[in-house]
Design a protein around this motif. Sequence first.
Motif, PDB file in Angstrom:
ATOM      1  N   LYS A 163     -59.915 -51.793 -20.074  1.00 13.71           N
ATOM      2  CA  LYS A 163     -58.949 -52.834 -20.424  1.00 13.71           C
ATOM      3  C   LYS A 163     -57.731 -52.784 -19.512  1.00 13.71           C
ATOM      4  O   LYS A 163     -57.158 -53.825 -19.170  1.00 13.71           O
ATOM      5  N   SER A 164     -57.361 -51.577 -19.101  1.00 21.15           N
ATOM      6  CA  SER A 164     -56.190 -51.418 -18.238  1.00 21.15           C
ATOM      7  C   SER A 164     -56.418 -51.994 -16.849  1.00 21.15           C
ATOM      8  O   SER A 164     -55.440 -52.265 -16.122  1.00 21.15           O
ATOM      9  N   ASN A 165     -57.683 -52.190 -16.454  1.00 19.90           N
ATOM     10  CA  ASN A 165     -57.961 -52.749 -15.132  1.00 19.90           C
ATOM     11  C   ASN A 165     -57.448 -54.179 -14.988  1.00 19.90           C
ATOM     12  O   ASN A 165     -57.292 -54.681 -13.873  1.00 19.90           O
ATOM     13  N   TYR A 166     -57.224 -54.840 -16.126  1.00 20.42           N
ATOM     14  CA  TYR A 166     -56.674 -56.198 -16.069  1.00 20.42           C
ATOM     15  C   TYR A 166     -55.177 -56.203 -15.782  1.00 20.42           C
ATOM     16  O   TYR A 166     -54.621 -57.243 -15.420  1.00 20.42           O
ATOM     17  N   ASP A 175     -75.002 -52.148 -15.398  1.00 21.96           N
ATOM     18  CA  ASP A 175     -74.780 -51.520 -14.090  1.00 21.96           C
ATOM     19  C   ASP A 175     -75.304 -52.397 -12.960  1.00 21.96           C
ATOM     20  O   ASP A 175     -74.732 -52.425 -11.857  1.00 21.96           O
ATOM     21  N   ILE A 176     -76.410 -53.105 -13.198  1.00 19.62           N
ATOM     22  CA  ILE A 176     -76.929 -54.027 -12.184  1.00 19.62           C
ATOM     23  C   ILE A 176     -75.914 -55.126 -11.908  1.00 19.62           C
ATOM     24  O   ILE A 176     -75.621 -55.464 -10.753  1.00 19.62           O
ATOM     25  N   ALA A 177     -75.366 -55.703 -12.980  1.00 25.45           N
ATOM     26  CA  ALA A 177     -74.366 -56.762 -12.811  1.00 25.45           C
ATOM     27  C   ALA A 177     -73.125 -56.240 -12.096  1.00 25.45           C
ATOM     28  O   ALA A 177     -72.532 -56.945 -11.255  1.00 25.45           O
ATOM     29  N   LEU A 178     -72.736 -54.999 -12.406  1.00 29.07           N
ATOM     30  CA  LEU A 178     -71.582 -54.407 -11.719  1.00 29.07           C
ATOM     31  C   LEU A 178     -71.848 -54.257 -10.237  1.00 29.07           C
ATOM     32  O   LEU A 178     -70.987 -54.550  -9.402  1.00 29.07           O
ATOM     33  N   GLN A 208     -67.133 -54.004 -16.385  1.00 32.67           N
ATOM     34  CA  GLN A 208     -66.785 -52.611 -16.663  1.00 32.67           C
ATOM     35  C   GLN A 208     -66.347 -52.441 -18.113  1.00 32.67           C
ATOM     36  O   GLN A 208     -66.678 -51.433 -18.760  1.00 32.67           O
ATOM     37  N   LEU A 209     -65.621 -53.400 -18.641  1.00 31.93           N
ATOM     38  CA  LEU A 209     -65.211 -53.344 -20.042  1.00 31.93           C
ATOM     39  C   LEU A 209     -66.430 -53.442 -20.958  1.00 31.93           C
ATOM     40  O   LEU A 209     -66.547 -52.694 -21.931  1.00 31.93           O
ATOM     41  N   GLN A 210     -67.340 -54.345 -20.634  1.00 31.41           N
ATOM     42  CA  GLN A 210     -68.551 -54.478 -21.442  1.00 31.41           C
ATOM     43  C   GLN A 210     -69.383 -53.197 -21.392  1.00 31.41           C
ATOM     44  O   GLN A 210     -69.915 -52.749 -22.413  1.00 31.41           O
ATOM     45  N   ARG A 211     -69.492 -52.608 -20.218  1.00 30.27           N
ATOM     46  CA  ARG A 211     -70.262 -51.369 -20.070  1.00 30.27           C
ATOM     47  C   ARG A 211     -69.623 -50.227 -20.867  1.00 30.27           C
ATOM     48  O   ARG A 211     -70.313 -49.432 -21.511  1.00 30.27           O
ATOM     49  N   ALA A 212     -68.294 -50.137 -20.808  1.00 27.88           N
ATOM     50  CA  ALA A 212     -67.595 -49.077 -21.532  1.00 27.88           C
ATOM     51  C   ALA A 212     -67.828 -49.210 -23.032  1.00 27.88           C
ATOM     52  O   ALA A 212     -68.024 -48.206 -23.743  1.00 27.88           O
ATOM     53  N   LYS A 213     -67.831 -50.429 -23.546  1.00 25.57           N
ATOM     54  CA  LYS A 213     -68.069 -50.628 -24.977  1.00 25.57           C
ATOM     55  C   LYS A 213     -69.502 -50.255 -25.352  1.00 25.57           C
ATOM     56  O   LYS A 213     -69.751 -49.695 -26.422  1.00 25.57           O
ATOM     57  N   LEU A 214     -70.459 -50.566 -24.466  1.00 24.31           N
ATOM     58  CA  LEU A 214     -71.847 -50.187 -24.729  1.00 24.31           C
ATOM     59  C   LEU A 214     -72.012 -48.670 -24.720  1.00 24.31           C
ATOM     60  O   LEU A 214     -72.727 -48.102 -25.550  1.00 24.31           O
ATOM     61  N   SER A 215     -71.357 -47.995 -23.788  1.00 22.29           N
ATOM     62  CA  SER A 215     -71.420 -46.529 -23.737  1.00 22.29           C
ATOM     63  C   SER A 215     -70.772 -45.913 -24.972  1.00 22.29           C
ATOM     64  O   SER A 215     -71.242 -44.896 -25.495  1.00 22.29           O
ATOM     65  N   GLN A 216     -69.702 -46.535 -25.425  1.00 27.07           N
ATOM     66  CA  GLN A 216     -69.054 -46.058 -26.651  1.00 27.07           C
ATOM     67  C   GLN A 216     -69.995 -46.193 -27.847  1.00 27.07           C
ATOM     68  O   GLN A 216     -70.102 -45.281 -28.680  1.00 27.07           O
TER      69      GLN A 216
END
Length: 486
Positions: free
Chosen positions: A66-69, A278-281, A121-129
């Motif tokens: 989220k901070s990346n924004y 990760d592919i989309a990233l 990256q935010l979506q990935r972080a939420k999935l990892s969480q």
Amino acid sequence: MNYTRFIIVLTAFFLLNIGKGNLYAQEKSTLWSLEECIAHALKHNISIKDAQLDLELMEVDVLQAKSNYLPSVNGQATNSWNTGLTQNITTGILQTQTTRNLSLGVTAGVDLFKGLVNLRQLQRAKLSQLSSQYSLDKMENDIALFVINAYLEVLINKQTLAVLTEQNNVTLSQYKRTQDLIDAGTLPQGDILEIEATNADEQQQIINAENNIRIALINLAQLLRIENYSSFDIPDQTYEVPMALILEKTPQEIIEIAKQNRYEIKIAESNVAVAEKDIALAKGNYWPSLQAFFNYNTRESGANQILQSGIDPAQPTMPIGVVETTGQTVVAPNYLVEEVSPKPFFDQLSLNDGISYGVQLNVPIFNGFSTRNSVKRSKINAERAKYKLEQATLDLESDIYQAYVDAQGSAKSFEAATKAVKAQQQAYQYAKDRYDVGLINAFDFSQSKFRLTNAESNLIRAKFDYIFKLKLLELYFGINPEDIQL
């Protein structure tokens, strides 16, 4: 992982955690129920605490995504000393000097477009969480199952001791009666020796059973991380076999529910989602990026100033060149200069500041195929994650079929053990009646009692093994481990 490996790995998992860290002091002196044991284990188990830390790390990753924004802001400050021919940073003039120069600046930047990398990256972080949460939940389920198994082991040993004690009381009663019959001349002296041997053997079995109870209680206490073994105990309860409603379900019905509820499937599914993200990233690096920037800077110098103080009256002009066509000398005013102290610190910062701002566009043209290779690696990892999901599904189906068959087998074993006890009770009563009237000797009577004791011990183990197998199926069916009751 098949069903047998599941139990073996789970056992090793907890044994490895027994020695980690200091054990918690026992907080209560009352008898511990199964529900209390499970709740205590879920609260104090080291592996659960470790999984909770993993979850906290994932929460930090979400916050970072989220901070990346947000824009980035950086300050710079340089204070240097220079000796020799150097440029005066306030005048730009080269001077042979020894001076101190200070420069200050603040730069801010913000991503206007970055190929949707920040969003992904935010979506990935939420999935990892989410995956970490599933891992924590699965570990809690496994721990609850192992505590149930250890709890039942204590109950098995306690009830085995009760059976041995009861049978030994019978032996002691028979000892007195036999001695009376010997004194009356009805039985030979040798019969008392057989009963004494039987009593000694039963006393040894009782001691072993008591030791088994202590060991089982210590094992359970260690799982709960309780160090006061001497006062730790559980109630001496005789649990009835619960209704086997779960066996009225077909294995396929249990499998369908398990696919929706079991955390090993959810973990594998979330890992697939992470791999696809990760592919989309990786593909985001094909896109151009646009950043906006803003910079404020100022400077100050400790060097003396060189100032013009007027025209030199002794030589008002000075030649600076010659006109080529006419040969006429070109002159300019000849100013006097003087060296004065530098201006005050804050005055220099105010006079020498500056601002720059703008946007910067970066277009990827060629980067040694690193982006393309990154996309390929991500696709391979996504395929691997899908295979793991498929394997997890197959393992779950295999485990449930194995657990279902084991539960059915345990039910049959319990039924057979129940019948065996009833038959041995009748055989024992018949032998007792015959022994009382002297138709059989003490050895034959002891053998009959031994077979009854053995059948009763087998029934106890068969009963609790059946209960455990039913509880395992209930876990697969989605029952919360904290809601499991014996």
